[in-house]
Design a protein around this motif. Structure first.
Motif, PDB file in Angstrom:
ATOM      1  N   ASP A 108       0.824  -1.203   0.000  1.00 36.09           N
ATOM      2  CA  ASP A 108       0.000   0.000   0.000  1.00 36.09           C
ATOM      3  C   ASP A 108       0.860   1.256   0.000  1.00 36.09           C
ATOM      4  O   ASP A 108       1.936   1.300   0.593  1.00 36.09           O
ATOM      5  N   GLU A 109       0.361   2.299  -0.648  1.00 35.18           N
ATOM      6  CA  GLU A 109       1.044   3.577  -0.577  1.00 35.18           C
ATOM      7  C   GLU A 109       0.917   4.130   0.842  1.00 35.18           C
ATOM      8  O   GLU A 109      -0.098   3.919   1.520  1.00 35.18           O
ATOM      9  N   PRO A 110       1.951   4.820   1.335  1.00 34.30           N
ATOM     10  CA  PRO A 110       1.852   5.400   2.677  1.00 34.30           C
ATOM     11  C   PRO A 110       0.661   6.339   2.808  1.00 34.30           C
ATOM     12  O   PRO A 110       0.300   7.050   1.863  1.00 34.30           O
ATOM     13  N   ILE A 111       0.022   6.325   3.966  1.00 36.79           N
ATOM     14  CA  ILE A 111      -1.110   7.190   4.249  1.00 36.79           C
ATOM     15  C   ILE A 111      -0.641   8.308   5.170  1.00 36.79           C
ATOM     16  O   ILE A 111      -0.226   8.064   6.307  1.00 36.79           O
ATOM     17  N   ARG A 112      -0.665   9.543   4.646  1.00 35.10           N
ATOM     18  CA  ARG A 112      -0.199  10.713   5.399  1.00 35.10           C
ATOM     19  C   ARG A 112       1.238  10.515   5.893  1.00 35.10           C
ATOM     20  O   ARG A 112       1.579  10.859   7.016  1.00 35.10           O
ATOM     21  N   GLY A 113       2.034   9.904   5.054  1.00 35.31           N
ATOM     22  CA  GLY A 113       3.443   9.733   5.374  1.00 35.31           C
ATOM     23  C   GLY A 113       3.760   8.551   6.252  1.00 35.31           C
ATOM     24  O   GLY A 113       4.918   8.278   6.518  1.00 35.31           O
ATOM     25  N   ALA A 114       2.748   7.822   6.727  1.00 35.78           N
ATOM     26  CA  ALA A 114       2.987   6.678   7.605  1.00 35.78           C
ATOM     27  C   ALA A 114       2.745   5.378   6.848  1.00 35.78           C
ATOM     28  O   ALA A 114       1.793   5.260   6.082  1.00 35.78           O
ATOM     29  N   VAL A 115       3.609   4.402   7.068  1.00 40.69           N
ATOM     30  CA  VAL A 115       3.439   3.097   6.437  1.00 40.69           C
ATOM     31  C   VAL A 115       2.407   2.314   7.241  1.00 40.69           C
ATOM     32  O   VAL A 115       2.543   2.162   8.458  1.00 40.69           O
ATOM     33  N   PRO A 116       1.332   1.828   6.592  1.00 40.03           N
ATOM     34  CA  PRO A 116       0.315   1.075   7.344  1.00 40.03           C
ATOM     35  C   PRO A 116       0.889  -0.215   7.908  1.00 40.03           C
ATOM     36  O   PRO A 116       1.675  -0.896   7.263  1.00 40.03           O
ATOM     37  N   ALA A 117       0.510  -0.519   9.117  1.00 42.04           N
ATOM     38  CA  ALA A 117       0.993  -1.736   9.751  1.00 42.04           C
ATOM     39  C   ALA A 117       0.352  -2.948   9.086  1.00 42.04           C
ATOM     40  O   ALA A 117      -0.767  -2.875   8.573  1.00 42.04           O
ATOM     41  N   PRO A 118       1.050  -4.081   9.086  1.00 43.45           N
ATOM     42  CA  PRO A 118       0.445  -5.289   8.520  1.00 43.45           C
ATOM     43  C   PRO A 118      -0.669  -5.800   9.421  1.00 43.45           C
ATOM     44  O   PRO A 118      -0.751  -5.441  10.597  1.00 43.45           O
ATOM     45  N   ASP A 119      -1.524  -6.626   8.867  1.00 41.12           N
ATOM     46  CA  ASP A 119      -2.561  -7.244   9.679  1.00 41.12           C
ATOM     47  C   ASP A 119      -1.957  -8.264  10.642  1.00 41.12           C
ATOM     48  O   ASP A 119      -2.544  -8.566  11.686  1.00 41.12           O
ATOM     49  N   PHE A 120      -0.798  -8.800  10.281  1.00 39.81           N
ATOM     50  CA  PHE A 120      -0.153  -9.797  11.138  1.00 39.81           C
ATOM     51  C   PHE A 120       1.347  -9.720  10.937  1.00 39.81           C
ATOM     52  O   PHE A 120       1.837  -9.650   9.809  1.00 39.81           O
ATOM     53  N   LEU A 121       2.075  -9.707  12.034  1.00 35.75           N
ATOM     54  CA  LEU A 121       3.532  -9.787  12.014  1.00 35.75           C
ATOM     55  C   LEU A 121       3.927 -10.668  13.187  1.00 35.75           C
ATOM     56  O   LEU A 121       3.701 -10.304  14.345  1.00 35.75           O
ATOM     57  N   GLY A 122       4.461 -11.854  12.899  1.00 34.34           N
ATOM     58  CA  GLY A 122       4.738 -12.800  13.965  1.00 34.34           C
ATOM     59  C   GLY A 122       6.014 -13.581  13.735  1.00 34.34           C
ATOM     60  O   GLY A 122       6.606 -13.537  12.656  1.00 34.34           O
ATOM     61  N   ALA A 123       6.442 -14.294  14.754  1.00 36.23           N
ATOM     62  CA  ALA A 123       7.662 -15.091  14.688  1.00 36.23           C
ATOM     63  C   ALA A 123       7.417 -16.441  15.340  1.00 36.23           C
ATOM     64  O   ALA A 123       6.586 -16.574  16.245  1.00 36.23           O
TER      65      ALA A 123
END
Length: 558
Positions: free
Chosen positions: A66-81
């Motif tokens: 996704d393109e950044p929204i208002r300069g912020a990179v949108p967080a993923p729906d899931f980030l895990g290890a």
């Protein structure tokens, strides 16, 4: 002689992985040689040198999102290890790999969602490697899923495997591998004629010269797509330090290697296809991907090397015997005090043939970059493998650290040798350490009960002295000082306790660890590495301490 390290696949328990989600910052893989790879919250993988946080990354893997929204990179729906063997993420050949006990395995991938419709989340996925990081994003018309795998074995430590998949009707963006402005990608040959090795897909290498912000570095990538190689290769683009990789059939699998040695990076790429193919259970014929072959996980070795001084330069002379590996990396010699040794020439001096020399590095390696030096030299049979040094020579009593081309370390004790003057001196004598080929005393290994039905307790001792380690009273015993400390290559030494069939097949590994002198115990329950009960009969228990070993016969009665 060395034996195989274990492959641990299973951990008891079937609770969902509670700590998988919630990562809010980059997760870094330690690649060895002072390099790391980190996955950021925007799905970008970056390779960097340790301690160079302010410097540009050595390599970036970008998958347009996704393109950044208002300069912020949108967080993923899931980030895990996760890591192999975690509850919920077990895999392998045994029934316990079915975490939710529904008759199926790995049907609910790690992404924070209920993929199999059983009301549970991430209760039965495949946790791959010693560290796996997952990035997942879902939109109304598409979803994107990235998994990165890493192993801590010395032979695999410098590589990261990455799988990417897009579902739905959204635009399928390619993956881009971006180098610094002063570097570029070079497409290389995929095979080594002398070994028949095959990388499994298009291969690219890049050399990053040393700067104020980074050391010299080698980077490599191999594409392991399910589509035919020719089809995938037609759509690859390499230009101005940018390698663009398409998602053929909306999927892509690549392996990226990073290190100070080109040979190790190349070796990782050459083994990538076999690593992805995994292993097949000889009983059920089930194949599990991303399991390293046992023959790539040999422990550290130890030997002796002669240093010849007196000619125009110093030489490291390795007498090639059955227990010594000639596939050494000329770019990774150092002393135990950290001094790097630079090799300028390689030579093979067979005992029954003419010597062969090879400048290092040389044009020959550019034309055959995927061949290890012992293959280029034609090393076969007995002889002496010679590394000519540029700079001060090591001295007797000093210890040298070398590496196989796959990254596994070896340790050598230095001894003096006369400088060779011709073919007649092709095999200089080495001062033999009489403990090198002596077997350990049988008193160091015992078990009770024997025979046994359910389990047997195995007691073993790691000796501190030569007298404790070896039987010095027999007629063929070497003349040794019993009070002499054991000449271990490392402190504490690497110890392994394993079970073998009468045919020599590895059945189970009970212990692999560094242990100091003392008495220890292990237990065998009559099951193999995959948790299956073995047939009744005789087996061998082997105690391996660095280059020394002793075996004991066990009787299992069901």
């Amino acid at each position: 002689m060395t034996r195989l390290l274990p492959i641990v696949l299973l951990v008891l328990g079937a609770a969902p992985l509670a700590a998988a989600a919630g990562l809010s910052e980059p997760h870094a893989f330690a690649l060895g040689d002072g390099y790391t790879a980190a996955l950021a919250v925007d799905g970008t993988l970056s390779w960097s040198a340790v301690g160079a946080a302010d410097a540009p990354p050595l390599l970036q893997l970008r998958w347009s999102v996704d393109e950044p929204i208002r300069g912020a990179v949108p967080a993923p729906d899931f980030l895990g290890a996760a890591c192999e063997g975690d509850p919920g993420g077990r895999r392998g050949f045994a029934a316990t790999a079915d975490d939710d006990d529904d008759g199926q395995t790995d049907e609910d991938r790690l992404d924070g969602r209920d993929n199999d419709g059983d009301g549970l989340v991430d209760e039965d996925f495949a946790a791959i490697g010693h560290a796996m990081v997952v990035w997942d994003r879902v939109r109304p018309t598409w979803s994107r899923h990235l998994e990165a795998y890493h192993w801590s074995y010395p032979s695999l430590q410098s590589l990261v495997a990455v799988t990417l998949q897009q579902s739905g009707s959204g635009l399928v963006d390619p993956v881009e591998l971006l180098l610094p402005a002063d570097a570029d990608w070079l497409a290389v040959d995929r095979t080594c004629a002398q070994t028949g090795a095959e990388a499994g897909g298009p291969v690219f290498l890049s050399r990053l010269a040393a700067t104020a912000d980074r050391p010299e570095c080698w980077l490599g990538v191999v594409v392991l797509d399910r589509a035919p190689r020719a089809r995938a290769a037609q759509r690859l683009r390499a230009e101005a330090g940018r390698l663009t990789l398409p998602l053929v059939d909306r999927r892509l699998t690549i392996v990226v290697a990073c290190g100070t040695s080109r040979l190790q990076v190349v070796d990782d790429l050459m083994s990538a296809a076999a690593l992805r193919a995994g292993m097949t259970d000889p009983v059920t014929h089930t194949t599990v991907r991303w399991i390293p072959r046992p023959d790539t996980l040999l422990p550290v070795e130890r030997g002796r090397i002669a240093v010849a001084v007196g000619g125009p330069s110093a030489e490291l002379q390795l007498t090639v015997a059955d227990q010594q590996a000639p596939d050494l990396d000329p770019d990774r010699w150092s002393t135990d005090l950290g001094r790097r040794l630079t090799v300028t020439e390689l030579a093979w001096r067979p005992t029954d043939g003419p010597p062969v020399t090879l400048p290092w590095p040389g044009r020959l390696l550019e034309s055959a970059p995927l061949c290890p030096p012992d293959r280029l030299l034609g090393v076969e049979g007995p002889g002496v493998l010679v590394f000519t040094l540029d700079g001060p020579a090591p001295v007797p009593g000093e210890r040298l650290i070398a590496h196989r081309v796959d990254g596994r370390p070896l340790t050598f004790d230095v001894e003096a040798a006369p400088a060779p003057t011709g073919p007649a001196d092709a095999a200089p004598a080495q001062a033999d350490d009489p403990t090198t080929f002596v077997r350990l005393s049988p008193q160091l290994l015992s078990n009770y009960p024997n025979p046994f039905r359910e389990s047997t307790s195995i007691s073993y001792r790691v000796p501190a002295t030569v007298g404790e380690a070896f039987d010095l009273d027999g007629p063929d015993a070497p003349d040794l000082d019993p009070a002499r400390a054991m000449p271990y290559a490392a402190s504490p030494p690497l110890v392994q306790v394993s079970i073998f069939s009468l045919e020599g097949r590895s059945v189970a590994t009970l212990r692999t660890d560094r242990q100091g002198p003392g008495l220890y115990e292990a237990t065998w329950n009559g099951r193999d590495e995959q948790g299956r009960a073995v047939p009744s009969g005789a087996y061998f228990c082997k105690l391996q301490i660095e280059n020394w070993s002793v075996t004991k016969r066990l009787i299992f009665v069901r």
